[in-house]
Design a protein around this motif. Structure first.
Motif, mmCIF file in Angstrom:
data_model
loop_
_atom_site.group_PDB
_atom_site.id
_atom_site.type_symbol
_atom_site.label_atom_id
_atom_site.label_comp_id
_atom_site.label_asym_id
_atom_site.label_seq_id
_atom_site.Cartn_x
_atom_site.Cartn_y
_atom_site.Cartn_z
ATOM 1 N N LEU A 98 -40.509 -30.942 30.205
ATOM 2 C CA LEU A 98 -39.708 -31.740 30.945
ATOM 3 C C LEU A 98 -38.408 -31.907 30.425
ATOM 4 O O LEU A 98 -37.196 -31.870 31.012
ATOM 5 N N VAL A 99 -38.193 -31.763 29.042
ATOM 6 C CA VAL A 99 -36.875 -31.950 28.326
ATOM 7 C C VAL A 99 -36.018 -30.484 28.466
ATOM 8 O O VAL A 99 -35.016 -30.749 28.728
ATOM 9 N N ARG A 100 -36.859 -29.476 28.531
ATOM 10 C CA ARG A 100 -35.928 -28.275 28.837
ATOM 11 C C ARG A 100 -35.486 -28.307 30.288
ATOM 12 O O ARG A 100 -34.173 -27.736 30.522
ATOM 13 N N ALA A 101 -36.200 -28.736 31.184
ATOM 14 C CA ALA A 101 -35.708 -28.846 32.508
ATOM 15 C C ALA A 101 -34.506 -29.791 32.650
ATOM 16 O O ALA A 101 -33.629 -29.504 33.363
ATOM 17 N N PHE A 102 -34.572 -30.941 31.890
ATOM 18 C CA PHE A 102 -33.507 -31.826 31.972
ATOM 19 C C PHE A 102 -32.130 -30.910 31.312
ATOM 20 O O PHE A 102 -31.154 -30.946 31.950
ATOM 21 N N ARG A 103 -32.174 -30.300 30.033
ATOM 22 C CA ARG A 103 -31.263 -29.755 29.294
ATOM 23 C C ARG A 103 -30.733 -28.546 30.194
ATOM 24 O O ARG A 103 -29.573 -28.439 30.291
ATOM 25 N N GLY A 119 -30.715 -28.554 33.463
ATOM 26 C CA GLY A 119 -29.962 -29.000 34.633
ATOM 27 C C GLY A 119 -28.426 -29.414 34.151
ATOM 28 O O GLY A 119 -27.530 -29.575 34.994
ATOM 29 N N GLN A 120 -28.391 -29.965 33.022
ATOM 30 C CA GLN A 120 -26.926 -30.368 32.681
ATOM 31 C C GLN A 120 -25.864 -29.302 32.989
ATOM 32 O O GLN A 120 -26.164 -28.035 32.436
ATOM 33 N N SER A 121 -24.709 -29.788 33.230
ATOM 34 C CA SER A 121 -23.694 -28.924 33.552
ATOM 35 C C SER A 121 -23.057 -28.498 32.527
ATOM 36 O O SER A 121 -22.410 -27.215 32.654
ATOM 37 N N LYS A 122 -22.809 -28.958 31.407
ATOM 38 C CA LYS A 122 -21.815 -28.730 30.317
ATOM 39 C C LYS A 122 -22.727 -28.719 29.109
ATOM 40 O O LYS A 122 -22.911 -27.908 28.145
ATOM 41 N N TRP A 123 -22.684 -30.269 28.493
ATOM 42 C CA TRP A 123 -23.354 -30.328 27.242
ATOM 43 C C TRP A 123 -24.808 -30.511 27.467
ATOM 44 O O TRP A 123 -25.142 -31.354 28.179
ATOM 45 N N GLY A 124 -25.561 -30.110 26.626
ATOM 46 C CA GLY A 124 -27.027 -30.153 26.519
ATOM 47 C C GLY A 124 -27.827 -31.167 25.538
ATOM 48 O O GLY A 124 -27.156 -30.820 24.296
ATOM 49 N N TYR A 125 -28.539 -31.849 25.884
ATOM 50 C CA TYR A 125 -29.008 -32.730 24.746
ATOM 51 C C TYR A 125 -30.371 -32.195 24.289
ATOM 52 O O TYR A 125 -31.120 -31.371 24.711
ATOM 53 N N ARG A 126 -30.600 -32.532 22.937
ATOM 54 C CA ARG A 126 -31.899 -32.102 22.243
ATOM 55 C C ARG A 126 -33.074 -33.181 22.287
ATOM 56 O O ARG A 126 -32.864 -34.346 22.574
ATOM 57 N N ARG A 127 -34.171 -32.466 22.176
ATOM 58 C CA ARG A 127 -35.449 -33.443 22.291
ATOM 59 C C ARG A 127 -35.780 -34.187 20.915
ATOM 60 O O ARG A 127 -35.138 -33.360 19.959
ATOM 61 N N MET A 128 -35.884 -35.257 20.843
ATOM 62 C CA MET A 128 -36.116 -35.962 19.597
ATOM 63 C C MET A 128 -37.681 -36.533 19.693
ATOM 64 O O MET A 128 -37.830 -37.470 20.311
ATOM 65 N N ALA A 129 -38.546 -35.715 19.217
ATOM 66 C CA ALA A 129 -39.988 -36.005 19.035
ATOM 67 C C ALA A 129 -40.653 -35.367 17.901
ATOM 68 O O ALA A 129 -40.241 -34.474 17.667
ATOM 69 N N ASN A 130 -41.557 -36.046 17.589
ATOM 70 C CA ASN A 130 -42.454 -35.193 16.258
ATOM 71 C C ASN A 130 -43.819 -35.868 16.371
ATOM 72 O O ASN A 130 -44.039 -37.258 16.406
ATOM 73 N N ARG A 131 -44.928 -35.195 16.506
ATOM 74 C CA ARG A 131 -46.148 -35.680 16.975
ATOM 75 C C ARG A 131 -46.731 -36.589 15.699
ATOM 76 O O ARG A 131 -47.320 -37.322 15.975
#
Length: 330
Positions: free
Chosen positions: A232-237, A239-251
Motif C-alpha cells: 500500500l505504501v508503494r502504491a501511494f509512492r 502515485g505521487q507526481s514528483k516527490w516520493g515519501y518513504r515508509r516508516m515502519a519496523n515490526r
C-alpha cells in the motif's frame, strides 16, 4: 446537497491574525470552502460532533456513482498546527467536483468521506496566535490532549526503554505535547471519529499530517499484514507526481501508541496510513532558531504539495480496494 450546520454566537471567527499566515486561511474560510466545494461535488455535509469549545466537526460524504460500494476516509488536522493537511483534504474535495479528475474516477468505485479538520479549536488557536507558540499549545485540543494518542490501544505494549519524550507511546503528563488524556476516547473530537466508524464501515483511511515526508502504517501483529502495508505504501509512492515519501515502519520497533491508525486497523478492520506531508529534507533552513513553529510544519507553497500528494492518496485507496479487509488475510 448540504445539511444545515448549527450556529452559535460565540463561534465568530477573526478574519485576520497577528502574523500573516497566507496563503493559508482562517477557520471561517475553511468552513466556507468546505461547503462550496461539497455543493460543487454534489456531496453532503454532516456534523459528526463538536469540539471542546463547541465548534462543529464536519464530515463530507461523496456517494459513489452506484450503490453498495465500500467507503474510504480522508481525515486531516488531528493536530491543529498542521495546516497543510487541511489544504490537501480540501484539494481532494475540489477534485471531486471535476469530471475528469483522479478523485472523480475513484468515486466510481467507492464512497468517499472527508474530514477537513478534526481539531478545529487548535486550528483556530494556531491562527489567532499567528502560528507562534510551543508544540503543546498548537498541536493539542482545548483540553491539552494529543488526539492522536487518545484512541484505545489494541493490547498492552511489549516492554520498551525509550519513549522519545512521549512520541512513541504517548505521555501521562498534561504539559507534554503527546499527552494522551486521562482515559482513551476522553475527548469529544476523538469520540466523534470513533462514532463515525461505528456508523460507517470504512475499508481504508488516509490520515493527513506533516512534516516528515513519510508514510506510517499502524503497528501490526503478523507478517502478512506488514507485507500488505508495504504494498500500500508503494502504491501511494508510485502515485505521487514528483516527490516520493518513504515508509516508516519496523515490526520489532513499532509499538501501540493510541494513534488513529492502530484504532482503525485493529478495532474497525480498515487499512489505515498516516501520511506526513512536506518532508524534513525540504527547505531544512526552516528549522533555524527564531523561525515560527508554524512554518516548520507548513510549506510556503502548499499547492505544489497538494498536487504531489493527492495522486498518492488515490493510489493508496485504489490498491486497498483490491485487497480484502485486514481480518480476512490468510
Amino acid at each position: 446537497m448540504k445539511s444545515s450546520l448549527p450556529t452559535k454566537k460565540n463561534l465568530d471567527l477573526p478574519a485576520t491574525c497577528a502574523a500573516d499566515l497566507a496563503p493559508y486561511r482562517p477557520l471561517s474560510e475553511v468552513i466556507r470552502a468546505t461547503e462550496k466545494l461539497t455543493a460543487d461535488a454534489a456531496g453532503l455535509v454532516h456534523v459528526i460532533g463538536h469540539s471542546v469549545e463547541g465548534r462543529p466537526i464536519q464530515a463530507i460524504e461523496l456517494k459513489a456513482s452506484t450503490d453498495h460500494r465500500p467507503s474510504v476516509l480522508v481525515c486531516a488536522n488531528i493536530h491543529g498546527i498542521e495546516y497543510i493537511a487541511v489544504e490537501v483534504a480540501l484539494g481532494f474535495l475540489a477534485q471531486a467536483g471535476h469530471s475528469d479528475s483522479l478523485v472523480t474516477q475513484l468515486r466510481q468505485r467507492t464512497n468517499i468521506w472527508i474530514i477537513p479538520t478534526l481539531n478545529p479549536d487548535a486550528y483556530e488557536r494556531t491562527w489567532v496566535q499567528g502560528g507562534r507558540g510551543v508544540l503543546s499549545e498548537l498541536r493539542t485540543n482545548a483540553n491539552g490532549v494529543d488526539l492522536n494518542r487518545n484512541f484505545p490501544k489494541p493490547s498492552k505494549n511489549r516492554p520498551t526503554w525509550i519513549n522519545f519524550g512521549g512520541w512513541r507511546l504517548g505521555s501521562p503528563d498534561p504539559e507534554n505535547a503527546f499527552y494522551r488524556g486521562k482515559v482513551s476516547l476522553s475527548e469529544p473530537e476523538s469520540r466523534a471519529l470513533a462514532h463515525l466508524h461505528d456508523r460507517v464501515s470504512f475499508h481504508a483511511s488516509a490520515n493527513l499530517h506533516s512534516t516528515m515526508g513519510t508514510v506510517i502504517p499502524p503497528c501490526v501483529n503478523t507478517a502478512a499484514e506488514y507485507d500488505q502495508y508495504g504494498a500500500l505504501v508503494r502504491a501511494f509512492r508510485d502515485g505521487q507526481s514528483k516527490w516520493g515519501y518513504r515508509r516508516m515502519a519496523n515490526r520489532w520497533f513499532d509499538r501501540f501508541t493510541g494513534e488513529q491508525e492502530d484504532f482503525q486497523h485493529h478495532q474497525h478492520d480498515a487499512w489505515a496510513l498516516c501520511i506526513e506531508h512536506y518532508p524534513l529534507w525540504f527547505q531544512p533552513w526552516r528549522f533555524r532558531p527564531g523561525n515560527s513553529l508554524f512554518w516548520r510544519f507548513n510549506p510556503t507553497s502548499p499547492s505544489s504539495w497538494v498536487a504531489n500528494d493527492i495522486p498518492g492518496i488515490v493510489g493508496f485507496f485504489s490498491a486497498a480496494l483490491e485487497m480484502p479487509p485486514p481480518s480476512q488475510l490468510n
